[in-house]
Design an enzyme around this catalytic site. Structure first.
Site, PDB file in Angstrom:
ATOM      1  N   GLN A 192       5.860  -9.305   3.252  1.00 58.04           N
ATOM      2  CA  GLN A 192       5.618  -8.890   1.872  1.00 58.04           C
ATOM      3  C   GLN A 192       6.870  -9.094   1.015  1.00 58.04           C
ATOM      4  OE1 GLN A 192       4.319  -5.026   3.133  1.00 58.04           O
ATOM      5  NE2 GLN A 192       2.151  -5.514   2.850  1.00 58.04           N
ATOM      6  N   ASP A 196       7.438  -1.754  11.008  1.00 61.24           N
ATOM      7  CA  ASP A 196       6.241  -2.444  10.506  1.00 61.24           C
ATOM      8  C   ASP A 196       6.576  -3.904  10.210  1.00 61.24           C
ATOM      9  OD1 ASP A 196       4.075  -3.439   8.992  1.00 61.24           O
ATOM     10  OD2 ASP A 196       3.711  -1.499   8.064  1.00 61.24           O
ATOM     11  N   CYS A 246       0.820  -1.205   0.000  1.00 61.65           N
ATOM     12  CA  CYS A 246       0.000   0.000   0.000  1.00 61.65           C
ATOM     13  C   CYS A 246       0.863   1.268   0.000  1.00 61.65           C
ATOM     14  CB  CYS A 246      -0.959   0.009   1.190  1.00 61.65           C
ATOM     15  SG  CYS A 246      -0.139  -0.079   2.794  1.00 61.65           S
ATOM     16  N   ASN A 247       2.103   1.165   0.415  1.00 61.50           N
ATOM     17  CA  ASN A 247       2.959   2.349   0.514  1.00 61.50           C
ATOM     18  C   ASN A 247       4.131   2.384  -0.453  1.00 61.50           C
ATOM     19  OD1 ASN A 247       1.682   3.903   2.521  1.00 61.50           O
ATOM     20  ND2 ASN A 247       2.356   2.436   4.053  1.00 61.50           N
ATOM     21  N   ARG A 248       4.273   1.353  -1.289  1.00 57.00           N
ATOM     22  CA  ARG A 248       5.433   1.350  -2.185  1.00 57.00           C
ATOM     23  C   ARG A 248       5.232   0.396  -3.358  1.00 57.00           C
ATOM     24  NH1 ARG A 248       9.648   1.509   0.555  1.00 57.00           N
ATOM     25  NH2 ARG A 248       8.615   1.749   2.548  1.00 57.00           N
ATOM     26  N   GLN A 256       4.645  -6.178   8.825  1.00 50.54           N
ATOM     27  CA  GLN A 256       4.055  -6.711   7.600  1.00 50.54           C
ATOM     28  C   GLN A 256       5.040  -6.708   6.435  1.00 50.54           C
ATOM     29  OE1 GLN A 256       0.503  -4.503   6.750  1.00 50.54           O
ATOM     30  NE2 GLN A 256      -0.621  -5.366   8.471  1.00 50.54           N
TER      31      GLN A 256
END
Length: 174
Positions: free
Chosen positions: A122, A116, A53-55, A118
């Site tokens: 990922q 983080d 979601c951020n990269r 997660q």
């Protein structure tokens, strides 16, 4: 020996607004499709595509900069006509800088919520897709296994990851 042909391109929350990140973001099928296209048509030895979601990031080993070609593959896959208009949002890194950055991303040091948990999973998933498709050469295998070993040590030997576990966890806590 340092792999001097290792490169990375990164579009993240640090260099692109959420609207741009959403346009470029890739799902699993897109990641696998782009991995296949990269290995079929570009002169690379390794390729890893990470999209959260951020990269959205691509790590690869090649003798020349393939930033534009990779961004165009992303655009083609997503149906974006003039995708190179977003090139300025991508950071480019070479050799030691790219290796260090992948370590930092994997450890959660480049996350919106530092540490983080997660992101490590990922990265593992992205590496698994790369390995399953046979797009990871000896350098990529060695690099990712070093990252996973380091990540395990960080978890076991430090309190770095104590506290907020992810952006969503931090939001709920607030």
């Amino acid at each position: 020996m340092m792999q001097t042909d290792f490169k990375a391109i990164s579009l993240s929350f640090k260099n692109a607004p959420v609207a741009i990140r959403e346009i470029i973001a890739l799902d699993e099928l897109s990641i696998k499709t782009i991995l296949g296209r990269i290995s079929e048509i570009l002169p690379v030895q390794d390729a890893l595509v990470l999209s959260t979601c951020n990269r959205t990031e691509v790590y690869y080993t090649a003798t020349k900069d393939l930033t534009q070609e990779i961004i165009q593959l992303i655009g083609f896959n997503k149906g974006i006509e003039n995708v190179l208009q977003y090139e300025s949002y991508f950071d480019k890194m070479d050799s030691a800088e790219a290796v260090k950055y992948l370590f930092r991303v994997s450890m959660g040091l480049e996350a919106q919520v530092v540490g983080d948990m997660q992101i490590a999973n990922q990265v593992k998933r992205a590496y698994q897709w790369t390995a399953d498709m046979d797009y990871a050469g000896p350098f990529m295998h060695r690099l990712l296994h070093s990252i996973f070993f380091t990540n395990k040590r960080v978890v076991q030997e430090t309190s770095f990851r104590d506290g907020a576990a992810s952006v969503s966890y931090a939001a709920v806590e607030m």
